[in-house]
Design an enzyme around this catalytic site. Sequence first.
Site, PDB file in Angstrom:
ATOM      1  N   ASP A  37     -15.147   2.610   7.071  1.00 40.76           N
ATOM      2  CA  ASP A  37     -14.176   3.567   6.527  1.00 40.76           C
ATOM      3  C   ASP A  37     -14.810   4.426   5.444  1.00 40.76           C
ATOM      4  OD1 ASP A  37     -11.430   4.647   6.301  1.00 40.76           O
ATOM      5  OD2 ASP A  37     -11.631   3.890   4.265  1.00 40.76           O
ATOM      6  N   LYS A  45      -8.548  -1.475   5.861  1.00 38.15           N
ATOM      7  CA  LYS A  45      -8.756  -1.963   4.488  1.00 38.15           C
ATOM      8  C   LYS A  45      -7.731  -3.048   4.140  1.00 38.15           C
ATOM      9  CE  LYS A  45      -8.869   2.369   3.267  1.00 38.15           C
ATOM     10  NZ  LYS A  45      -9.031   3.729   2.773  1.00 38.15           N
ATOM     11  N   SER A  69      -7.716   3.845   9.126  1.00 40.00           N
ATOM     12  CA  SER A  69      -8.399   3.804   7.832  1.00 40.00           C
ATOM     13  C   SER A  69      -7.627   2.898   6.859  1.00 40.00           C
ATOM     14  CB  SER A  69      -8.504   5.241   7.294  1.00 40.00           C
ATOM     15  OG  SER A  69      -8.762   5.263   5.921  1.00 40.00           O
ATOM     16  N   ARG A  78     -14.750  12.699   7.325  1.00 36.09           N
ATOM     17  CA  ARG A  78     -13.466  13.361   7.630  1.00 36.09           C
ATOM     18  C   ARG A  78     -13.099  14.360   6.539  1.00 36.09           C
ATOM     19  NH1 ARG A  78      -9.588   8.679   7.752  1.00 36.09           N
ATOM     20  NH2 ARG A  78      -8.019  10.282   8.098  1.00 36.09           N
ATOM     21  N   HIS A  81       0.847  -1.197   0.000  1.00 41.00           N
ATOM     22  CA  HIS A  81       0.000   0.000   0.000  1.00 41.00           C
ATOM     23  C   HIS A  81       0.876   1.238   0.000  1.00 41.00           C
ATOM     24  CE1 HIS A  81      -3.427   2.593   0.942  1.00 41.00           C
ATOM     25  NE2 HIS A  81      -2.577   3.258   1.711  1.00 41.00           N
TER      26      HIS A  81
HETATM   27  N1  URA Z   1      -5.765   7.069   2.693  1.00 36.07           N
HETATM   28  C1  URA Z   1      -6.683   6.322   3.345  1.00 36.07           C
HETATM   29  O1  URA Z   1      -7.070   5.247   2.889  1.00 36.07           O
HETATM   30  N2  URA Z   1      -7.165   6.789   4.504  1.00 36.07           N
HETATM   31  C2  URA Z   1      -6.782   7.954   5.053  1.00 36.07           C
HETATM   32  O2  URA Z   1      -7.258   8.298   6.102  1.00 36.07           O
HETATM   33  C3  URA Z   1      -5.828   8.726   4.357  1.00 36.07           C
HETATM   34  C4  URA Z   1      -5.329   8.244   3.177  1.00 36.07           C
END
Ligand code: URA
Length: 464
Positions: free
Chosen positions: A161, A187, A183, A168, A82
């Site tokens: 999320d 995932k 967050s 957010r 990621h």
């Molecule tokens: N990318 C994400 O998936 N979540 C965040 O909070 C910031 C960047």
Amino acid sequence: MRMYDLIEKKKRGESLSQPEIQFLVDGYVEEKIPDYQMAAMLMAICFQGMDRRETAWLTLAMEHSGEVVDLSSLDGPTVDKHSTGGVGDKTTLIAAPLAAACGAVVAKMSGRGLGHTGGTIDKLESIPGFRTALSREEFFQVVRKTGLSVIGQTGNLVPADKKMYALRDVTATVDCIPLIASSVMSKKLAAGSQAILLDVKTGSGAFMKTPEEAAKLAEEMVAIGCAAGRRTGALITDMDVPLGRMVGNALEVQEAAQVLQGRGPADLTEVCIALAADMLVLCGLAEPEAEGSETAEPEAAWGKRAEAVSPRRSGVALVRQALADGSGLERLKAMVQAQGGDPQALEHPQRLPQASCRYTVLAPADGYVTHMDTEGIGIASMLLGAGRSRKEDALDYGAGIELRKKTGEPVRAGEPLAVLYAGKERLFPEAEKKLLASYAFGPEPPSLRKHVLARVTEKGITWR
Ligand code: URA
């Protein structure tokens, strides 16, 4: 339990318990807790923070708010990667096939670009015919066949999320380390891989502007992943300068293929080798590099499965071999074909979408490029049609920027600084203005940062 009391508790700087965190995530997903109360809680978290245990509980509650993917039926060690996002960041298109060519199983879900940062799914969709929306069965079939599949997020993965991120975004609560860490990691955990490598970017084009902030985020995410039983590590990599020379979807696919053919830009190649090597280390297929050293005496790893590859081989050596023998490129082509795309487009870029108009931006002064506001370069690319300012915006896959000069390089007034690509001439003036405002020039070359700044493991951080 009442949400009002939990907001009050966090406002006073106290830690929330696991049942309290579960209550607020479940209540928000089930719409028993309204947006205004959740927004107040998020803002209280921004000001008061969360300790490691709270952040881990929040992540797990979010992970299990919807479906989770079970990859256990796949044959081989699964590893995910990621990136926290940047400009010209096409590393997934390179590091994932390289890791797969060395025996890793990469079954990956990626996102779309928004604002100044690009997204892997948009880049892949610029390949004619390529499908990113596969059913679960098709996804597994592609992974079984090629060891690699990259698709968009499907189904009901981490609904907490989706809701919290949207809130957010409009309540100025994005830039908060425990909220970003939970967050991202919710995932990654839900996506099911046993090993997770995080590429935490830092610099003018990244979320985390300083290496210290990036280190904090990386340590937080690595701790969460390890606590959840996944082998998790991170590299902190430079995003003070765009990665490679191409910014824009089809342009980046073209550059990724060049790297896999051994003729890509040095910065991008170095970062991708480091990422792919650490993916192999995390999933047990290779040994870590001794810090500061690099070995390069490998034999072909193409086609070997996990158990057939000696765990004593260096990750960098294996990855360099997959670059040299073309097996990384073959893996990417195999995935593109299996997902309906034109694999020939990787070696014949004229088969990729092309912009109908081009415009060369000339350097305004003699000297050196001393700094690039990389976020500004990303915005210039977005203005040309390569990115979205709103989720619903359509993309022009051929649009983008070819950077002829980057930080540290000498330049003469009137020389090409960058080439802009767009579908309409009228998009050039604003993009040119933004691009020029993003460059700084001076008489002396600047000192340059390393491309890979640090490695973070559960044992701690090692700066290079
Ligand atoms: N990318 C994400 O998936 N979540 C965040 O909070 C910031 C960047």
